[in-house]
Design a protein around this motif. Structure first.
Motif, mmCIF file in Angstrom:
data_model
loop_
_atom_site.group_PDB
_atom_site.id
_atom_site.type_symbol
_atom_site.label_atom_id
_atom_site.label_comp_id
_atom_site.label_asym_id
_atom_site.label_seq_id
_atom_site.Cartn_x
_atom_site.Cartn_y
_atom_site.Cartn_z
ATOM 1 N N UNK A 1 21.310 42.133 45.058
ATOM 2 C CA UNK A 1 20.002 41.617 45.510
ATOM 3 C C UNK A 1 19.003 42.697 45.897
ATOM 4 N N UNK A 2 19.496 43.859 46.305
ATOM 5 C CA UNK A 2 18.578 44.940 46.692
ATOM 6 C C UNK A 2 18.511 46.037 45.649
ATOM 7 N N UNK A 3 19.665 46.543 45.218
ATOM 8 C CA UNK A 3 19.704 47.691 44.304
ATOM 9 C C UNK A 3 19.447 47.297 42.855
ATOM 10 N N UNK A 4 19.619 46.015 42.533
ATOM 11 C CA UNK A 4 19.435 45.503 41.169
ATOM 12 C C UNK A 4 20.398 46.156 40.171
ATOM 13 N N UNK A 5 21.503 46.637 40.670
ATOM 14 C CA UNK A 5 22.546 47.194 39.804
ATOM 15 C C UNK A 5 23.529 46.076 39.433
ATOM 16 N N UNK A 6 24.194 46.203 38.267
ATOM 17 C CA UNK A 6 25.215 45.210 37.900
ATOM 18 C C UNK A 6 26.493 45.501 38.691
ATOM 19 N N UNK A 7 26.449 45.257 39.998
ATOM 20 C CA UNK A 7 27.482 45.748 40.901
ATOM 21 C C UNK A 7 28.847 45.099 40.673
ATOM 22 N N UNK A 8 28.861 43.817 40.313
ATOM 23 C CA UNK A 8 30.141 43.157 40.040
ATOM 24 C C UNK A 8 30.769 43.748 38.782
ATOM 25 N N UNK A 9 29.959 43.929 37.751
ATOM 26 C CA UNK A 9 30.446 44.548 36.525
ATOM 27 C C UNK A 9 30.930 45.966 36.789
ATOM 28 N N UNK A 10 30.238 46.690 37.676
ATOM 29 C CA UNK A 10 30.617 48.060 37.996
ATOM 30 C C UNK A 10 31.972 48.107 38.684
ATOM 31 N N UNK A 11 32.180 47.233 39.646
ATOM 32 C CA UNK A 11 33.473 47.195 40.345
ATOM 33 C C UNK A 11 34.585 46.808 39.371
ATOM 34 N N UNK A 12 34.287 45.849 38.493
ATOM 35 C CA UNK A 12 35.273 45.422 37.494
ATOM 36 C C UNK A 12 35.670 46.585 36.600
ATOM 37 N N UNK A 13 34.685 47.342 36.134
ATOM 38 C CA UNK A 13 34.972 48.496 35.286
ATOM 39 C C UNK A 13 35.795 49.538 36.032
ATOM 40 N N UNK A 14 35.511 49.740 37.309
ATOM 41 C CA UNK A 14 36.279 50.695 38.098
ATOM 42 C C UNK A 14 37.743 50.272 38.205
ATOM 43 N N UNK A 15 37.961 48.986 38.393
ATOM 44 C CA UNK A 15 39.340 48.478 38.480
ATOM 45 C C UNK A 15 40.066 48.718 37.160
ATOM 46 N N UNK A 16 39.386 48.440 36.040
ATOM 47 C CA UNK A 16 40.008 48.648 34.720
ATOM 48 C C UNK A 16 40.376 50.119 34.522
ATOM 49 N N UNK A 17 39.447 51.027 34.849
ATOM 50 C CA UNK A 17 39.724 52.458 34.698
ATOM 51 C C UNK A 17 40.895 52.880 35.577
ATOM 52 N N UNK A 18 40.926 52.361 36.800
ATOM 53 C CA UNK A 18 42.019 52.702 37.712
ATOM 54 C C UNK A 18 43.357 52.196 37.191
ATOM 55 N N UNK A 19 43.363 50.987 36.654
ATOM 56 C CA UNK A 19 44.604 50.420 36.113
ATOM 57 C C UNK A 19 45.123 51.272 34.954
ATOM 58 N N UNK A 20 44.229 51.707 34.075
ATOM 59 C CA UNK A 20 44.646 52.544 32.942
ATOM 60 C C UNK A 20 45.259 53.852 33.445
ATOM 61 N N UNK A 21 44.618 54.474 34.435
ATOM 62 C CA UNK A 21 45.146 55.715 35.013
ATOM 63 C C UNK A 21 46.536 55.482 35.595
ATOM 64 N N UNK A 22 46.699 54.406 36.354
ATOM 65 C CA UNK A 22 47.994 54.100 36.989
ATOM 66 C C UNK A 22 49.071 53.854 35.937
ATOM 67 N N UNK A 23 48.711 53.129 34.879
ATOM 68 C CA UNK A 23 49.696 52.846 33.828
ATOM 69 C C UNK A 23 50.169 54.136 33.161
ATOM 70 N N UNK A 24 49.247 55.045 32.893
ATOM 71 C CA UNK A 24 49.654 56.326 32.307
ATOM 72 C C UNK A 24 50.516 57.120 33.286
ATOM 73 N N UNK A 25 50.165 57.054 34.573
ATOM 74 C CA UNK A 25 50.964 57.766 35.574
ATOM 75 C C UNK A 25 52.385 57.215 35.635
ATOM 76 N N UNK A 26 52.525 55.898 35.479
ATOM 77 C CA UNK A 26 53.845 55.263 35.541
ATOM 78 C C UNK A 26 54.671 55.550 34.300
ATOM 79 N N UNK A 27 54.056 55.352 33.124
ATOM 80 C CA UNK A 27 54.824 55.420 31.884
ATOM 81 C C UNK A 27 54.844 56.812 31.247
ATOM 82 N N UNK A 28 53.799 57.615 31.463
ATOM 83 C CA UNK A 28 53.779 58.969 30.892
ATOM 84 C C UNK A 28 54.344 59.993 31.859
#
Length: 526
Positions: free
Chosen positions: A374-401
């Motif tokens: 409402x103030x920053x006019x950034x796609x903040x929900x999409x941004x948080x979602x993308x951060x979660x996806x990136x974090x999950x990919x990093x964690x998966x590589x850390x676990x399996x690689x």
């Protein structure tokens, strides 16, 4: 004559009926219009190409296993093809202003089904690009921390495992991109200027040396024929495959195509986006040609340059910088590799967010993704979602690689494999966009069809990028190495594309009103 006029008007009327202006809808959350100017769009897009990463990561591979002396010529060829691609891309950007980028362009030209398939593929590509850069960032930061620890007695710094450093990058990017897009543009601008400044210093010193002392410094390096030539096995040196050099040259531009995604947030998109496209593709091209040529001056002959690139790629640039320039240039470059990886990851994060935002506001993905702060006019929900996806990919590589070998796990696997997975998508979609541009103008703007910008240029760019994609697939075994996950990258990309197409058909049958808006939400009031 009247019949001819009606015939000419009907396609345009149909095109107008198929688009939905978000500026006139109260149910769509808006991005901050007029937030960035030409410089801001350039910072947001050129950092996606990551000039320092493109040079220090890709050039040694192109020299050592691709074109050898012809590496600058490979960059010259890529410059020509991508500039021609930009001609049609710019023509489309002047007609369609949207955060949806590839998704919207292909929807307008080739239909909603291919558009949604491309949209799904694009959002995955930019999502994995961020995770990829987190791997590169973690690898180089850990190496730097180890160096600092040895010099100061803080040896514990060298024991911080790479996944924590990669996740730190995810957290910082998420925090910064939650706010106004102008904050991101300023940060990226500072980092980009630093990269280019020190690489230009390197270029000037090396060319000054190479003109008089190095036999490897020759005009043959920019002979276009050399872009399609490799080199034979010589002594202990492996042979060079020209397709490898061409692929890594094109890879170095991934990111420049993101300019139209910021159209809704720029002050004058019909003017700024085209200028940003041309400046970035041509500017990067000239810069890449010069900077890929400069290191040859640091070696006694071509064989020595190729040998260094094959045996220790990390020192291909840093070695000559330390030996012939000093002045801390090598140390600056070693730090800028870290900040450049961070900046590149942030740029890809922003683009992934705008694809999520576009698909969310059209209710293809959860509607919450289409909200803006409402103030920053950034796609903040999409941004948080993308951060979660990136974090999950990093964690998966850390676990399996694993977590104990950053060179293998963070750099070669996370950075390398995720980058290849994304590049496959981007090359394929850019080829599709070229066809979409041609079809769009013929169908909807017949009176504005131009033999060069909307016909020949898209055809040439399609052929050029399809050729590079073919070379990628043909030499995939070399590029991907021995990693088992690599065998699944192309099938995964195809499945994601097919899921998007299948969903479009499902929506067409079950929710025809929603189907009409797929890829068609644009901002006309700009």
């Amino acid at each position: 004559m009247a019949d001819q006029t009606v015939a000419a008007v009907e396609p345009l009327a149909q095109a107008q009926a198929d688009v939905f202006d978000v500026s006139k809808r109260g149910d769509v959350s808006m991005l901050r219009t007029g937030a960035v100017g030409l410089a801001g769009v350039l910072f947001l897009t050129v950092t996606g190409s990551a000039p320092i990463s493109a040079m220090l990561f890709n050039t040694p591979i192109a020299v050592g296993y691709g074109n050898g002396l012809g590496t600058p010529a490979a960059f010259l060829f890529a410059t020509i093809v991508l500039t021609i691609f930009s001609v049609g891309y710019v023509a489309m950007a002047r007609k369609v202003t949207t955060a949806g980028g590839f998704y919207s362009y292909i929807s307008h030209g080739l239909g909603r089904e291919l558009g949604l398939g491309s949209g799904f593929a694009a959002v995955v590509a930019y999502s994995v690009f961020e995770a990829s850069l987190c791997g590169g960032f973690a690898f180089f930061l850990q190496a730097k921390l180890s160096q600092i620890g040895q010099g100061t007695g803080l040896s514990w710094l060298g024991y911080i495992q790479w996944p924590w450093l990669a996740l730190l990058m995810v957290v910082i990017i998420s925090a910064v991109t939650y706010f106004d897009i102008r904050l991101t543009a300023r940060i990226l601008g500072v980092l980009l200027v630093g990269e280019i400044l020190f690489l230009l210093i390197f270029d000037v010193f090396m060319f000054a040396r190479g003109i008089t002392t190095s036999t490897a410094m020759t005009l043959d390096a920019i002979n276009p024929v050399k872009a399609f030539q490799g080199f034979p096995v010589t002594g202990s040196l492996a042979a060079g495959i020209p397709a490898i050099g061409l692929f890594f040259a094109f890879w170095s531009w991934v990111g420049f195509e993101m300019a139209p995604n910021y159209g809704e947030e720029s002050r004058d998109p019909k003017r700024i986006v085209p200028r940003a496209m041309y400046i970035s593709v041509v500017g990067l091209g000239i810069f890449y040609i010069i900077t890929s040529w400069a290191p040859f001056a640091g070696y006694a002959n071509l064989g020595a340059a190729i040998g260094q690139a094959q045996s220790n790629a990390a020192l291909y640039y840093l070695g000559p910088a330390q030996q012939y320039i000093a002045l801390g240039v090598d140390q600056a470059l070693s730090i800028l590799i870290i900040t450049g990886s961070f900046a590149c990851g942030m740029a890809f994060h922003n683009t992934a967010c705008r694809y999520f935002y576009s698909l969310g506001r059209e209710r293809v993905l959860p509607a919450a993704l289409g909200r803006t702060h409402p103030h920053w006019k950034s796609p903040h929900v999409a941004s948080i979602t993308q951060s979660v996806i990136a974090a999950v990919i990093v964690v998966l590589f850390a676990i399996f690689a694993g977590r104990d070998n950053p060179n293998q796990q963070a750099y070669l696997e996370l950075y390398g494999l995720m980058a290849v997975m994304g590049v496959i998508v981007i090359l394929a979609i850019q080829a599709l966009v070229s066809v979409a541009i041609l079809v769009y103008f013929w169908r909807h703007h017949g009176t504005e069809v131009h033999w060069w910008s909307t016909v020949l240029a898209p055809v040439i760019s399609f052929v050029g990028q399809a050729l590079v994609l073919f070379l990628l697939i043909q030499n995939f075994g070399f590029i991907a190495g021995s990693f088992r996950l690599a065998n699944y990258l192309v099938p995964i990309d195809l499945v994601i594309f097919a899921v998007g197409i299948g969903l479009a058909f499902y929506i067409k049958n079950r929710q025809p009103d929603k189907y009409q808006t797929l890829g068609r939400l644009i901002h006309e009031n700009l």
